[in-house]
Design an enzyme around this catalytic site. Structure first.
Site, PDB file in Angstrom:
ATOM      1  N   ASP A 131       0.834  -1.162   0.063  1.00 33.62           N
ATOM      2  CA  ASP A 131      -0.207  -0.061   0.076  1.00 33.62           C
ATOM      3  C   ASP A 131       1.106   1.243   0.075  1.00 33.62           C
ATOM      4  OD1 ASP A 131      -2.363  -1.317  -0.168  1.00 33.62           O
ATOM      5  OD2 ASP A 131      -2.437  -1.374   2.266  1.00 33.62           O
ATOM      6  N   ASP A 145      -7.000  -1.211  -4.763  1.00 41.01           N
ATOM      7  CA  ASP A 145      -8.267  -0.906  -3.863  1.00 41.01           C
ATOM      8  C   ASP A 145      -9.102   0.176  -4.572  1.00 41.01           C
ATOM      9  OD1 ASP A 145      -7.064  -2.459  -2.013  1.00 41.01           O
ATOM     10  OD2 ASP A 145      -5.844  -0.731  -1.119  1.00 41.01           O
TER      11      ASP A 145
END
Length: 171
Positions: A131, A145
């Site tokens: 991330d 995402d």
């Protein structure tokens, strides 16, 4: 020797096959884009570097769980198996539902699947998902995402705006 006539070129089966292949190819391209961006994030943000871009900063984080780090304490094989089964189920659902999905819903499904595949493949090394998009008010996330979220919105909107899709022959 079969005497059945050859299927004409513009048949419903050909349109269905084309729609399914398009869905899978789009998903694979999006997953590849996601993995390339994650590799660039690892290369450019290792060592605690942060790049400030206004409301969103680039900061490297490894999420060993699933959404919002849920299940981070579980063994990686449990997370990998669970997300693999969910991704396989998504593939099966989209593949079998293509004839009944609107164009917007099919596009949304391809985007959701691209994000799911990107995160699943990234997870396979056991280190967790990379991330890198960070805000002060939301958990750190990545491009996959974003794909999953926007794809779900498109899938739902395509279903709500046009609940009766065109027949398979018009794919």
């Amino acid at each position: 020797m079969s005497t059945a006539p050859a299927r004409p070129v513009g048949t419903p089966a050909r349109g269905l096959r084309r729609a399914r292949i398009s869905l899978l190819l789009t998903a694979l391209v999006l997953a590849a884009v996601d993995l390339v961006v994650k590799a660039a994030a690892v290369a450019g943000l290792s060592g605690g570097k942060t790049v400030e871009l206004g409301p969103v900063n680039l900061r490297l984080y490894y999420n060993s769980g699933v959404a919002f780090s849920l299940g981070a304490a579980l063994p990686s094989w449990v997370i990998i198996t669970g997300t693999g089964l969910i991704t396989a189920g998504l593939i099966w659902y989209l593949w079998s539902s293509v004839p009944t999905l609107t164009a917007l819903s099919r596009a949304g499904g391809a985007v959701v699947l691209g994000g799911a595949l990107g995160n699943f493949l990234d997870r396979l090394d056991g280190a967790g998902v990379v991330d890198y998009l960070h805000t002060s008010w939301f958990p750190t996330f990545n491009l996959a995402d974003v794909f999953v979220t926007t794809g779900i919105i498109a899938l739902l909107l395509g279903t709500m705006w046009n609940p009766t899709p065109k027949p398979t022959s018009e794919l």
